[in-house]
Design an enzyme around this catalytic site. Sequence first.
Site, PDB file in Angstrom:
ATOM      1  N   ASP A 472       6.527   5.691   8.127  1.00  0.00           N
ATOM      2  CA  ASP A 472       6.528   4.505   7.263  1.00  0.00           C
ATOM      3  C   ASP A 472       5.561   4.765   6.119  1.00  0.00           C
ATOM      4  O   ASP A 472       4.715   5.639   6.211  1.00  0.00           O
ATOM      5  CB  ASP A 472       5.986   3.305   8.051  1.00  0.00           C
ATOM      6  CG  ASP A 472       7.084   2.624   8.829  1.00  0.00           C
ATOM      7  OD1 ASP A 472       8.222   3.066   8.705  1.00  0.00           O
ATOM      8  OD2 ASP A 472       6.801   1.653   9.559  1.00  0.00           O
ATOM      9  N   THR A 474       3.848   1.844   4.266  1.00  0.00           N
ATOM     10  CA  THR A 474       2.797   0.828   4.276  1.00  0.00           C
ATOM     11  C   THR A 474       1.931   0.929   5.519  1.00  0.00           C
ATOM     12  O   THR A 474       2.435   0.861   6.634  1.00  0.00           O
ATOM     13  CB  THR A 474       3.433  -0.574   4.198  1.00  0.00           C
ATOM     14  OG1 THR A 474       4.338  -0.559   3.110  1.00  0.00           O
ATOM     15  CG2 THR A 474       2.392  -1.639   3.990  1.00  0.00           C
ATOM     16  N   ASP A 792       6.419  -0.042  12.830  1.00  0.00           N
ATOM     17  CA  ASP A 792       5.566  -1.178  13.184  1.00  0.00           C
ATOM     18  C   ASP A 792       6.375  -2.447  13.412  1.00  0.00           C
ATOM     19  O   ASP A 792       5.956  -3.335  14.111  1.00  0.00           O
ATOM     20  CB  ASP A 792       4.494  -1.414  12.110  1.00  0.00           C
ATOM     21  CG  ASP A 792       5.108  -1.565  10.721  1.00  0.00           C
ATOM     22  OD1 ASP A 792       6.355  -1.598  10.619  1.00  0.00           O
ATOM     23  OD2 ASP A 792       4.356  -1.651   9.732  1.00  0.00           O
TER      24      ASP A 792
END
Length: 1191
Positions: A472, A474, A792
């Site tokens: 990912d 972020t 996440d």
Amino acid sequence: MANNTADHPPGNSVAEVDHEGDFGCTMMQLRELMELRSGEAVSKIAECYGDVQAICRRLKTSPIEGLSGNPADLEKRHAAFGKNFIPPKKPKTFLQLVWEALQDVTLIILEVAAIISLGLSFYHPQGEGNDSCGQASGGVEDEGEAQAGWIEGAAILFSVIIVVLVTAFNDWSKEKQFRGLQSRIEQEQKFTVIRKGQVIQIPVSEIVVGDIAQIKYGDLLPADGILIQGNDLKIDESSLTGESDHVRKSLEKDPMLLSGTHVMEGSGRMVVSAVGLNSQTGIIFTLLGAGGEDEEKKVKKGKKQGPPENRNKAKTQDGIALEIQPLKSEEGAESEEKEEKEEKEKRKVNVTKKEKSVLQSKLTRLAVQIGKAGLIMSSMTVIILILYFVIETFGVQGREWTAECTPIYIQYFVKFLIIGVTVLVVAVPEGLPLAVTISLAYSVKKMMKDNNLVRHLDACETMGNATAICSDKTGTLTMNRMTVVQAYMGDTHYKSIPEPEAINSETLELLVNSISINSAYTTKILPSEKEGGLPRHVGNKTECALLGLVLDLKRDYQPIRDEVPEENLYKVYTFNSSRKSMSTVLKNTNGPGFRMYSKGASEIVLRKCSHIIDASGQSRVFKAKDRDEMVRKVIEPMACDGLRTICIAMRDFTTEPDWDNEADILNDLTCICVVGIEDPVRHEVPEAISKCQRAGITVRMVTGDNINTARAIATKCGILQPGEDFLCLEGKDFNQQIRNDKGEVEQERLDKVWPKLRVLARSSPTDKHTLVKGIIDSTVGETRQVVAVTGDGTNDGPALKKADVGFAMGIAGTDVAKEASDIILTDDNFTSIVKAVMWGRNVYDSISKFLQFQLTVNVVAVIVAFTGACITQDSPLKAVQMLWVNLIMDTLASLALATEPPTEALLLRRPYGRDKPLISRTMMKNILGHAVYQLVITFTLLFAGEKFFNIDSGRNAPLHSPPSEHYTIIFNVFVMMQLFNEINARKIHGERNVFEGIYRNPIFCISCGLFLCSIIIIVQFGGKPFSCTALTIDQWLWCIFIGVGELLWGQFISAIPTHRLKFLKEAGHGIPKGDISQEVLTEGADEIDLAEMELRRGQILWFRGLNRIQTQIKVVNAFRSSLYEGLEKPESRSSIHNFMSHPEFVPLSEEEPRVPTIDEDCVEIDQLPSSSRKGGGEPPGHSLHSHEFSV
């Protein structure tokens, strides 16, 4: 759907004071209420309680303020309703582990041989001194020596006991460590509740009935509850009902929230109504015996107290059920079997079995091969010895088998059997599982310090083979501390945050209201805990950036939220991966109509805007060409600076539209502002990524952001290098390239895209899953790719599960993501992944080092025992000696070699990959090279040692003769060579300096010291039991000198170039692709370790059959107790009913090999009433009996 709830203070009116303390409803009443679904539950609440507010009053809690948190009140609730804790299954006792260790076949053979040997040593027949028995009685001059015949048998038994105890202790400590890890994971689980009006996070185990819990997207519900207020709430109840469709929850239709289910969309508040063993998950666990010891005891004792109304209910419900359901007949059973077969056929899918772990599969294969070779060698030894003896005694000497000689002959045969078993014991590397366990356990413990919380042991080692990481952006590559740095409003592009005076007051008011109201109320900016530190961001980080903008514009969001509390929000469309936007609707207070505020990804929201607010605060038309110009002049420049762009918009409705028609509602918007949010790259990430690239690992970035932003960040991180031939794609382009005309993903198309793909922007979780699956299934490269994925969000679950190693974020990750992952990154940092790669490679290398050492010992010992036995009728290395050497050497060597700390050098080579053999050519050269040295020395000593040392020969010694110096020296030299070869085994890639970094591993130095001490004790003081006799200083020095020769020989071997030795074969391959049978598996039977297929195919069928029978007996017993005793004991009845109304739930721990306890195939979905299939409400007795019929 209005979400209005009245604000009630905590009520004290207790309607029915009960024996359950002074709450207005009992545990059983709440438990029965939670068993109802949708419409039934709503009518039951209305009929018995009035509404949810009334339940809150009875439970003495306030829907707004929550509980007081007073310890006395919490204690009272614990006493009345139980604690939120499901006791784990009792661990195996030490004695059970001892019993399991005793099941080892080689140990059983040894025990039998030792017991026969013991029995015969005490039996002295009359013919003992008789010459007619031939050489059997020759040489036993000393009466005392003959009497000491029992020592060997006893010593073998004693050795077996020690081996068993050590094995059991290792298993026990492994289990203990694993439980410690589990409890740590559980302790870290927290949940948001309201107490004294404050929103706080408490450990899940501290939640009590009556708590007001805040639930949001991504939560795993820790207890049962009833919805008080919800915004667009959708729940995945598949873990309980087996239904994959998300269930929409609302006060009017279905307010029941169940523990163990996942929040897939929306947010809300619930009052907790059942915890622990009384929650729906708890009831199932009780039935399956996880926490059910107490329950079973209660049922057995048949405590039959209970409120009379419950007793009557039980009778009537069972009565109804008995009328509905016919008794099970033979015809019924046959038809059931047919249906079961059809059901199986329906559910079968062709999938390639997924290996559980790269290393495990290679090791198991290798162990099976070694075991087979050892068995052949030991059988040959026994056959040759017996044949030699029989031919010598009855053929050459021409003796006859007489009755009085029988025991003496049998003693010889037993001795031969023991020699044969010795060869087998030596051949099988028992230390291997121990080395693997120690290495993994040690790594897992150390990885905790490197911010890796390992949930599945094998993930640690798989990570060492990783060839690709899909990360990912972020929070993993960036700091996840977002700030608004640019804005476009009122026709002006501000490169920094403007002063509030520069913005039109009406526009500013709109902007501040929109941001304050259209964000989760749990998102806040709090003052820093440290003086002079940065403010703390709580909740969604993007929303925190927008709230930060409000504060930068000298305004405050809290008064606006106080004015419009969450209960007054008319409708909320929460953010999800398909919408990529969030909208909140308010009812106008000063007139008819509604106002909706929206925010989301700029290109998506701008496409839905038909107007924009200009510099004077007025709305003007916003056409397609205006939008294109804005994208070119504002959004693209922002994105190229690595900023994430968010558009804030609004819409007014004069009349109430159809709120479920999202396409019409999220349209015709008016754009207020576009902001650029910066999320700086973590300082340490570029270096970590270059380490990965040096180590042969491709890093890909998969993000939901705009492609320009993604490209800018990827360049800053070093994922994209200038001048490289790479691909950056958006989700829709990616799908166009990999799907055919029918919209199906084609592996061939995907294989053209993924090797060059580095950035996938604007991707959905489905794209992420498709990419991961495509890379794993690809056959393009030389070896199959091993893929690690970070995630996440709740929707990352499928990709995390599919990946070889799934990393979930410990801070930003949702419960669902953590549940699906193998390793949790406690600091959400990419550098921790690089540490995991290092540890994984280190585990692999540690086990290779141990193998190199162990196999040298095995090859030498087997050949010495075999040749010695065939030439001299006696093994130079005795059974007891070999058992002890095996025990001490395996334990200490595995400890020494498995605890080598990792070095940065591990990241300088490419990953081994799936098909690379465990034993490389270099290692094979070392094993065979050292074996040659040791064999030459051993055989020289065996056949000429007595001349060299000027001692008596130990060859051809008669039965029960005392230990000889000759054989003691052979044993001692053998052991010394192993000790120094252990130092050679520290290097497996042909390095010259074997002492490098030895001081960094104190465990190695200590274990070598212990090894030396134990051998001195065995040789000098072991005596008859160890077949040793004390040696002189000169003899000891010679033994050590020959041992040191190993180090010099090692230098000679490493000087031979491996590439010249073409004849050397590698060993311990993974299973080649061609050999993987496309076995038919039922869905859900995820993983069966490929290497264990050879051993397990039959075993699994057996286990399945046995388990099925056991489970059916258990279920039938449970039915009996519930149907008869349960008429007067409501708990047992309702728990059975509950399990049966959720037939698909099978809580199997992922750590264990997949041998189903309750096979899914047993569950007959078609036979359940339609209501239970949909998770809907049926009369409680109904599903109970229908399921009894199907089982």
